[in-house]
Structures are given as C-alpha cells and as structure tokens.
Design a protein around this motif. Sequence first.
Motif, PDB file in Angstrom:
ATOM      1  N   VAL A  77       1.276  -0.992   0.590  1.00  0.00           N
ATOM      2  CA  VAL A  77      -0.177  -0.284   0.362  1.00  0.00           C
ATOM      3  C   VAL A  77       0.578   1.369  -0.075  1.00  0.00           C
ATOM      4  O   VAL A  77       0.515   2.703  -0.779  1.00  0.00           O
ATOM      5  CB  VAL A  77      -0.635   0.024   1.329  1.00  0.00           C
ATOM      6  N   ASN A  78       1.580   1.037   0.598  1.00  0.00           N
ATOM      7  CA  ASN A  78       2.897   2.074   0.968  1.00  0.00           C
ATOM      8  C   ASN A  78       3.245   2.685  -0.044  1.00  0.00           C
ATOM      9  O   ASN A  78       4.250   3.724  -0.668  1.00  0.00           O
ATOM     10  CB  ASN A  78       3.596   2.316   2.332  1.00  0.00           C
ATOM     11  N   ASN A  79       3.466   2.021  -1.043  1.00  0.00           N
ATOM     12  CA  ASN A  79       4.758   1.268  -2.194  1.00  0.00           C
ATOM     13  C   ASN A  79       3.932   1.759  -3.965  1.00  0.00           C
ATOM     14  O   ASN A  79       4.147   1.343  -4.709  1.00  0.00           O
ATOM     15  CB  ASN A  79       5.654   0.369  -3.128  1.00  0.00           C
ATOM     16  N   LEU A  80       2.355   1.972  -3.949  1.00  0.00           N
ATOM     17  CA  LEU A  80       1.248   2.460  -4.743  1.00  0.00           C
ATOM     18  C   LEU A  80       1.611   3.946  -5.775  1.00  0.00           C
ATOM     19  O   LEU A  80       1.568   4.261  -4.813  1.00  0.00           O
ATOM     20  CB  LEU A  80       0.225   1.899  -4.197  1.00  0.00           C
ATOM     21  N   VAL A  81       1.669   3.659  -6.571  1.00  0.00           N
ATOM     22  CA  VAL A  81       1.894   4.382  -7.316  1.00  0.00           C
ATOM     23  C   VAL A  81       0.238   5.276  -8.361  1.00  0.00           C
ATOM     24  O   VAL A  81      -0.366   4.850  -8.394  1.00  0.00           O
ATOM     25  CB  VAL A  81       2.571   4.617  -8.927  1.00  0.00           C
ATOM     26  N   THR A  82       0.169   6.731  -6.901  1.00  0.00           N
ATOM     27  CA  THR A  82      -1.033   6.873  -6.785  1.00  0.00           C
ATOM     28  C   THR A  82      -1.315   7.695  -8.196  1.00  0.00           C
ATOM     29  O   THR A  82      -0.351   8.414  -9.383  1.00  0.00           O
ATOM     30  CB  THR A  82      -1.437   7.761  -6.036  1.00  0.00           C
ATOM     31  N   LYS A  83      -2.410   8.131  -8.720  1.00  0.00           N
ATOM     32  CA  LYS A  83      -2.710   8.496 -10.427  1.00  0.00           C
ATOM     33  C   LYS A  83      -2.477  10.175 -10.251  1.00  0.00           C
ATOM     34  O   LYS A  83      -1.628  11.236 -10.691  1.00  0.00           O
ATOM     35  CB  LYS A  83      -4.363   9.140 -10.046  1.00  0.00           C
ATOM     36  N   ASP A  84      -2.327  10.594  -8.641  1.00  0.00           N
ATOM     37  CA  ASP A  84      -2.132  12.537  -8.274  1.00  0.00           C
ATOM     38  C   ASP A  84      -0.097  12.020  -8.430  1.00  0.00           C
ATOM     39  O   ASP A  84       0.721  13.253  -8.977  1.00  0.00           O
ATOM     40  CB  ASP A  84      -1.918  12.779  -6.896  1.00  0.00           C
ATOM     41  N   TYR A  85       0.274  11.213  -8.065  1.00  0.00           N
ATOM     42  CA  TYR A  85       1.527  10.970  -7.934  1.00  0.00           C
ATOM     43  C   TYR A  85       2.473  10.928  -9.605  1.00  0.00           C
ATOM     44  O   TYR A  85       2.930  12.482 -10.065  1.00  0.00           O
ATOM     45  CB  TYR A  85       2.501  10.027  -7.147  1.00  0.00           C
ATOM     46  N   LEU A  86       1.523  10.452 -10.418  1.00  0.00           N
ATOM     47  CA  LEU A  86       1.759  10.583 -11.370  1.00  0.00           C
ATOM     48  C   LEU A  86       1.322  11.954 -12.538  1.00  0.00           C
ATOM     49  O   LEU A  86       2.695  11.952 -13.340  1.00  0.00           O
ATOM     50  CB  LEU A  86       1.121   9.333 -12.865  1.00  0.00           C
ATOM     51  N   ASP A  87       0.543  12.422 -12.513  1.00  0.00           N
ATOM     52  CA  ASP A  87       0.393  13.580 -12.511  1.00  0.00           C
ATOM     53  C   ASP A  87       1.211  14.685 -12.426  1.00  0.00           C
ATOM     54  O   ASP A  87       2.096  15.065 -13.152  1.00  0.00           O
ATOM     55  CB  ASP A  87      -0.583  14.108 -12.825  1.00  0.00           C
ATOM     56  N   ALA A  88       1.328  14.650 -11.426  1.00  0.00           N
ATOM     57  CA  ALA A  88       3.089  14.955 -10.908  1.00  0.00           C
ATOM     58  C   ALA A  88       4.469  14.976 -11.578  1.00  0.00           C
ATOM     59  O   ALA A  88       4.847  15.706 -11.923  1.00  0.00           O
ATOM     60  CB  ALA A  88       3.433  15.203  -9.180  1.00  0.00           C
ATOM     61  N   ARG A  89       4.530  13.910 -11.775  1.00  0.00           N
ATOM     62  CA  ARG A  89       5.654  13.011 -12.692  1.00  0.00           C
ATOM     63  C   ARG A  89       5.273  13.883 -13.932  1.00  0.00           C
ATOM     64  O   ARG A  89       6.502  14.227 -14.238  1.00  0.00           O
ATOM     65  CB  ARG A  89       6.050  11.918 -11.942  1.00  0.00           C
ATOM     66  N   SER A 115       7.630  15.880 -15.820  1.00  0.00           N
ATOM     67  CA  SER A 115       8.538  16.013 -17.536  1.00  0.00           C
ATOM     68  C   SER A 115       7.985  17.133 -18.506  1.00  0.00           C
ATOM     69  O   SER A 115       8.927  17.309 -19.555  1.00  0.00           O
ATOM     70  CB  SER A 115       8.197  14.478 -17.987  1.00  0.00           C
ATOM     71  N   ASP A 116       7.179  16.998 -18.352  1.00  0.00           N
ATOM     72  CA  ASP A 116       6.072  17.872 -19.177  1.00  0.00           C
ATOM     73  C   ASP A 116       6.431  19.487 -19.647  1.00  0.00           C
ATOM     74  O   ASP A 116       7.068  19.797 -20.409  1.00  0.00           O
ATOM     75  CB  ASP A 116       4.956  18.116 -19.262  1.00  0.00           C
ATOM     76  N   ALA A 117       7.223  19.701 -18.254  1.00  0.00           N
ATOM     77  CA  ALA A 117       7.865  21.606 -18.238  1.00  0.00           C
ATOM     78  C   ALA A 117       8.987  21.197 -19.075  1.00  0.00           C
ATOM     79  O   ALA A 117       9.473  22.009 -19.173  1.00  0.00           O
ATOM     80  CB  ALA A 117       7.652  21.786 -17.179  1.00  0.00           C
ATOM     81  N   LYS A 118       9.929  20.284 -18.156  1.00  0.00           N
ATOM     82  CA  LYS A 118      11.361  19.423 -19.547  1.00  0.00           C
ATOM     83  C   LYS A 118      10.916  19.825 -20.757  1.00  0.00           C
ATOM     84  O   LYS A 118      11.786  20.274 -21.202  1.00  0.00           O
ATOM     85  CB  LYS A 118      11.722  18.865 -18.210  1.00  0.00           C
ATOM     86  N   VAL A 119      10.526  19.271 -21.210  1.00  0.00           N
ATOM     87  CA  VAL A 119      10.422  19.107 -22.377  1.00  0.00           C
ATOM     88  C   VAL A 119       9.657  20.018 -23.015  1.00  0.00           C
ATOM     89  O   VAL A 119      10.777  20.370 -24.219  1.00  0.00           O
ATOM     90  CB  VAL A 119       9.572  17.775 -22.711  1.00  0.00           C
ATOM     91  N   GLU A 120       8.781  20.825 -22.741  1.00  0.00           N
ATOM     92  CA  GLU A 120       8.436  22.390 -23.213  1.00  0.00           C
ATOM     93  C   GLU A 120       9.797  23.968 -22.825  1.00  0.00           C
ATOM     94  O   GLU A 120      10.050  24.112 -23.643  1.00  0.00           O
ATOM     95  CB  GLU A 120       7.701  22.855 -22.213  1.00  0.00           C
ATOM     96  N   ARG A 121      10.393  23.068 -21.907  1.00  0.00           N
ATOM     97  CA  ARG A 121      11.918  23.990 -22.116  1.00  0.00           C
ATOM     98  C   ARG A 121      12.614  23.686 -22.741  1.00  0.00           C
ATOM     99  O   ARG A 121      13.562  24.822 -23.942  1.00  0.00           O
ATOM    100  CB  ARG A 121      12.527  23.795 -20.092  1.00  0.00           C
ATOM    101  N   ARG A 122      12.984  22.287 -22.950  1.00  0.00           N
ATOM    102  CA  ARG A 122      14.023  22.361 -24.590  1.00  0.00           C
ATOM    103  C   ARG A 122      13.402  22.280 -25.337  1.00  0.00           C
ATOM    104  O   ARG A 122      14.371  22.794 -26.014  1.00  0.00           O
ATOM    105  CB  ARG A 122      14.687  20.267 -24.052  1.00  0.00           C
ATOM    106  N   LEU A 123      12.251  22.122 -25.449  1.00  0.00           N
ATOM    107  CA  LEU A 123      11.196  22.949 -26.822  1.00  0.00           C
ATOM    108  C   LEU A 123      12.509  24.466 -27.127  1.00  0.00           C
ATOM    109  O   LEU A 123      12.001  24.892 -28.560  1.00  0.00           O
ATOM    110  CB  LEU A 123      10.222  22.321 -27.719  1.00  0.00           C
ATOM    111  N   SER A 124      11.619  25.075 -25.938  1.00  0.00           N
ATOM    112  CA  SER A 124      11.893  26.526 -25.986  1.00  0.00           C
ATOM    113  C   SER A 124      13.441  26.800 -26.471  1.00  0.00           C
ATOM    114  O   SER A 124      13.139  27.502 -26.844  1.00  0.00           O
ATOM    115  CB  SER A 124      11.549  26.616 -24.979  1.00  0.00           C
TER     116      SER A 124
END
Length: 117
Positions: free
Chosen positions: A40-52, A56-65
């Motif tokens: 239970v403590n090691n479950l990956v939640t939707k919130d965790y995935l959304d944050a990750r 990741s999206d911010a890094k990609v956007e920065r690199r594309l910019s």
Amino acid sequence: MAAVNFDTLKYVQQLTDAGVARSVAEIHAMTMEQAMGFYVNNLVTKDYLDARFDVSDAKVERRLSEQDTKFEKRFAEQDAKFEQRFNKAESDMRVLKWGQALVVAAVLLPQLAKLVV
C-alpha cells in the motif's frame, strides 16, 4: 485514492473461528499487515503520476523552447548571410551589365559609323 484498511483483529477472529490456533492467527495477521502495508505504501497514485508528468512536460517544454530559440538565431544568421551575398551578387550583376553595354557599344558604334558615312 482511498487507503486500503486491513483489520487485523477481524482477521485473527476469522482464523480462530476456522480452527487456527490464536497464536498462529496473530502471527499470520501481523505478517499480512506488514505485507499489505508495504504494498500500500508503494502504490503509485494518479496524483503522483500527474505530478511526475507535469515535471516531465515542463522539462520537455523548456527544451523545445531552447531549441526554438537556437533555430531562430541560426535562421536569422543565415538570412543575414543570404542578404549579404544577394547584395554582392546584385552589385556584381550591375558591373556585368555595364561591361556588356560597353562591349556592345564598342562593337556597334564603329559598325554604325561605317553605315552612316
């Protein structure tokens, strides 16, 4: 996501009702609680995935910019070089046109002079 609850007292009661010795049922319940707690403590939640994904999206956007900025700079440099070369070619064409005009004049004028005389 709702937390997963494991009721050890109820689990022990169910095992003892089924005929398992109380000491064995208690040890089994503790082991199950530890195992379930670990998972239970090691479950990956939707919130965790959304944050990750947001990170990741911010890094990609920065690199594309950054790449867009590099491309724009490079294209601007190339445009300046082409403009410079075009201006030189245009200047060279003027010289060639005047040179051709002089050659034509040098050839035609004596021929025209012979016709007039």
